[in-house]
Design a protein around this motif. Structure first.
Motif, PDB file in Angstrom:
ATOM      1  N   MET A  42       0.717  -1.139  -0.052  1.00 51.73           N
ATOM      2  CA  MET A  42      -0.170  -0.026   0.122  1.00 51.73           C
ATOM      3  C   MET A  42       0.917   1.254   0.034  1.00 51.73           C
ATOM      4  N   ILE A  43       2.003   1.277   0.721  1.00 51.47           N
ATOM      5  CA  ILE A  43       2.918   2.399   0.807  1.00 51.47           C
ATOM      6  C   ILE A  43       3.198   3.389  -0.243  1.00 51.47           C
ATOM      7  N   ASP A  44       3.425   2.727  -1.385  1.00 45.23           N
ATOM      8  CA  ASP A  44       3.653   3.622  -2.414  1.00 45.23           C
ATOM      9  C   ASP A  44       2.641   4.737  -2.869  1.00 45.23           C
ATOM     10  N   GLN A  45       1.213   4.321  -2.371  1.00 47.62           N
ATOM     11  CA  GLN A  45       0.092   5.161  -2.643  1.00 47.62           C
ATOM     12  C   GLN A  45      -0.320   6.066  -1.465  1.00 47.62           C
ATOM     13  N   LEU A  46       0.504   6.123  -0.704  1.00 44.48           N
ATOM     14  CA  LEU A  46       0.249   7.004   0.608  1.00 44.48           C
ATOM     15  C   LEU A  46       0.257   8.828   0.159  1.00 44.48           C
ATOM     16  N   ALA A  47       1.515   9.012  -0.590  1.00 45.09           N
ATOM     17  CA  ALA A  47       1.597  10.419  -0.919  1.00 45.09           C
ATOM     18  C   ALA A  47       0.575  10.842  -1.979  1.00 45.09           C
ATOM     19  N   GLY A  48       0.130  10.182  -3.015  1.00 45.89           N
ATOM     20  CA  GLY A  48      -0.594  10.388  -3.886  1.00 45.89           C
ATOM     21  C   GLY A  48      -2.081  10.322  -3.518  1.00 45.89           C
ATOM     22  N   THR A  49      -2.327   9.774  -2.395  1.00 41.63           N
ATOM     23  CA  THR A  49      -3.746   9.570  -1.895  1.00 41.63           C
ATOM     24  C   THR A  49      -4.328  10.885  -0.649  1.00 41.63           C
ATOM     25  N   ILE A  50      -3.638  10.478   0.459  1.00 43.19           N
ATOM     26  CA  ILE A  50      -4.100  11.359   1.574  1.00 43.19           C
ATOM     27  C   ILE A  50      -2.669  12.337   1.915  1.00 43.19           C
ATOM     28  N   GLY A  51      -1.692  11.955   1.374  1.00 41.16           N
ATOM     29  CA  GLY A  51      -0.499  12.702   1.504  1.00 41.16           C
ATOM     30  C   GLY A  51       0.360  12.236   2.861  1.00 41.16           C
ATOM     31  N   LEU A  52       1.554  12.559   2.733  1.00 45.25           N
ATOM     32  CA  LEU A  52       2.454  12.383   4.087  1.00 45.25           C
ATOM     33  C   LEU A  52       2.113  13.103   5.031  1.00 45.25           C
ATOM     34  N   PRO A  53       2.115  12.583   6.362  1.00 45.86           N
ATOM     35  CA  PRO A  53       2.034  13.192   7.444  1.00 45.86           C
ATOM     36  C   PRO A  53       2.995  13.861   8.275  1.00 45.86           C
ATOM     37  N   ARG A  54       2.869  14.754   9.061  1.00 42.68           N
ATOM     38  CA  ARG A  54       4.084  15.269   9.914  1.00 42.68           C
ATOM     39  C   ARG A  54       4.505  14.121  11.219  1.00 42.68           C
ATOM     40  N   ALA A  55       3.553  13.452  11.385  1.00 38.97           N
ATOM     41  CA  ALA A  55       3.689  12.332  12.360  1.00 38.97           C
ATOM     42  C   ALA A  55       3.048  11.214  12.129  1.00 38.97           C
ATOM     43  N   CYS A  56       3.429   9.807  12.527  1.00 40.90           N
ATOM     44  CA  CYS A  56       2.644   8.770  12.403  1.00 40.90           C
ATOM     45  C   CYS A  56       2.883   7.954  13.827  1.00 40.90           C
ATOM     46  N   LEU A  57       1.416   7.444  14.355  1.00 42.40           N
ATOM     47  CA  LEU A  57       1.656   6.658  15.529  1.00 42.40           C
ATOM     48  C   LEU A  57       0.949   5.319  14.982  1.00 42.40           C
ATOM     49  N   VAL A  58       1.749   4.344  15.068  1.00 41.61           N
ATOM     50  CA  VAL A  58       1.242   2.745  14.789  1.00 41.61           C
ATOM     51  C   VAL A  58       0.919   2.306  16.303  1.00 41.61           C
ATOM     52  N   GLY A  59      -0.260   1.654  16.339  1.00 45.45           N
ATOM     53  CA  GLY A  59      -0.798   1.503  17.381  1.00 45.45           C
ATOM     54  C   GLY A  59      -0.801  -0.093  18.325  1.00 45.45           C
ATOM     55  N   GLU A  60       0.355  -0.625  17.620  1.00 45.40           N
ATOM     56  CA  GLU A  60       0.548  -2.056  18.458  1.00 45.40           C
ATOM     57  C   GLU A  60       0.695  -1.837  19.885  1.00 45.40           C
ATOM     58  N   PRO A  61       0.527  -3.085  20.483  1.00 49.59           N
ATOM     59  CA  PRO A  61       0.243  -2.938  21.766  1.00 49.59           C
ATOM     60  C   PRO A  61       1.601  -2.494  22.641  1.00 49.59           C
ATOM     61  N   THR A  62       1.747  -1.492  23.381  1.00 48.14           N
ATOM     62  CA  THR A  62       3.116  -1.020  24.094  1.00 48.14           C
ATOM     63  C   THR A  62       2.575  -0.537  25.613  1.00 48.14           C
ATOM     64  N   GLU A  63       1.339  -1.209  25.961  1.00 46.80           N
ATOM     65  CA  GLU A  63       0.919  -0.592  27.428  1.00 46.80           C
ATOM     66  C   GLU A  63       0.990   0.863  27.444  1.00 46.80           C
ATOM     67  N   MET A  64       0.809   1.507  26.302  1.00 51.08           N
ATOM     68  CA  MET A  64       0.624   2.941  26.016  1.00 51.08           C
ATOM     69  C   MET A  64       1.897   3.700  26.175  1.00 51.08           C
ATOM     70  N   GLN A  65       2.911   2.855  26.226  1.00 47.92           N
ATOM     71  CA  GLN A  65       4.148   3.553  26.344  1.00 47.92           C
ATOM     72  C   GLN A  65       4.642   3.995  24.773  1.00 47.92           C
ATOM     73  N   VAL A  66       5.631   4.825  24.753  1.00 49.23           N
ATOM     74  CA  VAL A  66       6.051   5.261  23.386  1.00 49.23           C
ATOM     75  C   VAL A  66       7.427   4.497  22.975  1.00 49.23           C
ATOM     76  N   ALA A  67       7.144   3.685  22.101  1.00 50.77           N
ATOM     77  CA  ALA A  67       8.204   2.723  21.585  1.00 50.77           C
ATOM     78  C   ALA A  67       9.100   3.356  20.459  1.00 50.77           C
ATOM     79  N   ILE A  68      10.045   3.654  20.507  1.00 52.08           N
ATOM     80  CA  ILE A  68      11.095   4.395  19.534  1.00 52.08           C
ATOM     81  C   ILE A  68      11.966   3.327  18.799  1.00 52.08           C
ATOM     82  N   GLY A  69      12.021   1.822  18.932  1.00 58.28           N
ATOM     83  CA  GLY A  69      12.756   1.181  18.176  1.00 58.28           C
ATOM     84  C   GLY A  69      12.024  -0.447  18.100  1.00 58.28           C
ATOM     85  N   HIS A  70      12.399  -1.150  17.327  1.00 59.08           N
ATOM     86  CA  HIS A  70      12.197  -2.550  17.011  1.00 59.08           C
ATOM     87  C   HIS A  70      13.189  -2.808  16.184  1.00 59.08           C
ATOM     88  N   LYS A  71      13.402  -4.349  15.971  1.00 54.12           N
ATOM     89  CA  LYS A  71      14.588  -4.840  14.990  1.00 54.12           C
ATOM     90  C   LYS A  71      13.749  -5.054  13.803  1.00 54.12           C
TER      91      LYS A  71
END
Length: 384
Positions: free
Chosen positions: A145-174
């Motif tokens: 899907m990702i190649d169509q992001l810019a041409g549909t709704i446009g690139l945001p200034r920030a993105c939050l992916v809501g995988e379970p982190t117990e509401m902590q802010v996760a800044i990395g994964h492998k």
């Protein structure tokens, strides 16, 4: 709309059987209609085979805005001992039981609850939403899907992916690469086994080379103490070959993976694996090892002083950051230069991919509160 209404939406979402091996069009129809009724600009993106789809949607004035993202698919329940119907939301003792409640339909429900509230708000910048498919089989859908992001709704200034982190802010994964190796040897009668190249023996030698690579990474490779396993890992998941005990096998197959830190470039790791395969094959007459990459997705590594970390901390009302062991779609968004973090309700270690999966109502309430702060920001106000 608040947590009560979010639970009602979650009840609808859980009822859709969106196990990755099956189509997700029912839940996508529901989400599309929900958003269009509230004035969103909705872009439905069909998967290549046509039996699945994702959505990019936006509401509000032109601009970059904030993107919230989640996947619609869930893991299978076969082999799990559920004491409740996995496709029916059950509310007991402050917990919401059902398949995908934590991973990650609770977050999807909070996204849709926010969408309802945003429809009546005076937005100064847009709210953007992404709903993907086939995340559980290697972040496949979002990469389609990702190649169509810019041409549909446009690139945001920030993105939050809501995988379970117990509401902590996760800044990395492998990051991860899933690979397949096919070993070609020579067939023959087992009474004369030393005269032939045994494909399973090739696989065993190659597995030993992978173990040696793992040891090298553990002892002298890059390290990041924020992870439970602070180095890149190599893992063999399946090995098969042979037809009968008295026949030297001429073919064997192995599936394996590596999960890499940001400091270990995946191309470099793959080059080391290819070199090991060539060395093993070169020791035996008529031997050949074929390597293919079945699937891969990038890791995530956000600097703690990145502005998106401060923004996410305000939205989540948390000053704690973490790194998670599991992969997410966040690295795909970050690959477009979008500042991205992971933050959502529930615990992957505690509830994800398990029988009687549940989401604590308190966690969902915290997520709803975060969504209200997102709305504050999009209205040009300080998050409360």
């Amino acid at each position: 709309m608040g947590t009560g209404e979010t639970v009602e939406i979650l009840d609808r979402l859980v009822a859709f059987d969106t196990v990755s091996a099956r189509p997700n069009l029912g839940i996508i129809d529901y989400i599309q209609a929900f958003l269009e009724e509230r004035g969103f600009d909705v872009h439905r993106l069909a998967a290549p085979d046509g039996d699945k789809a994702g959505i990019f949607a936006s509401l509000g004035p032109p601009g970059r805005g904030i993107l919230l993202s989640g996947h619609t698919d869930v893991v299978p329940v076969e082999g799990q001992q559920w004491s409740r119907d996995p496709f029916r939301l059950t509310r007991e003792n402050g917990r919401l039981y059902g398949l995908g409640t934590t991973d990650m339909k609770g977050y999807l429900a909070a996204m849709l609850s926010l969408a309802d509230r945003a429809a009546g708000a005076d937005l100064q910048e847009p709210l953007k939403l992404a709903f993907s498919y086939d995340e559980e089989v290697g972040c496949v859908g979002i990469q389609q899907m990702i190649d169509q992001l810019a041409g549909t709704i446009g690139l945001p200034r920030a993105c939050l992916v809501g995988e379970p982190t117990e509401m902590q802010v996760a800044i990395g994964h492998k990051g991860k690469a899933a690979l397949n190796a096919v070993f070609h040897g020579e067939a023959g009668h087992s009474a004369l086994a030393p005269k032939f190249t045994n494909a399973l023996h090739l696989a065993g030698e190659f597995m030993g080379a992978l173990r040696a690579l793992q040891n090298a990474l553990a002892e002298g490779g890059a390290r990041d103490s924020a992870y439970d396993i602070p180095y890149s890992t190599v893992h063999v998941g399946k090995l098969s070959g042979g037809t009968a005990l008295n026949i030297v096998p001429d073919r064997a197959e192995m599936t394996f993976e590596f999960r890499h830190l940001a400091a270990d470039a995946p191309n470099d790791l793959f080059a080391r694996i290819k070199a090991a395969a060539a060395e093993v094959a070169g020791r035996h007459r008529g031997a050949r090892i074929e390597l293919t990459v079945a699937n891969a997705y990038p890791g995530l590594n956000v600097a703690p002083d990145n502005a998106v970390v401060a923004l996410a901390g305000k939205l989540a009302a948390s000053d704690r950051t973490t790194k998670v062991a599991f992969g997410t779609e966040a690295g795909v968004f970050a690959g477009l230069g979008i500042p991205t973090v992971v933050c959502g309700p529930g615990s992957m270690a505690g509830q994800g991919h398990k029988a009687d999966e549940y989401l604590a109502e308190a966690q969902l309430a915290e997520c709803d509160a975060m969504m209200s702060r997102v709305l504050d920001v999009l209205r040009g106000e300080d998050p409360r």
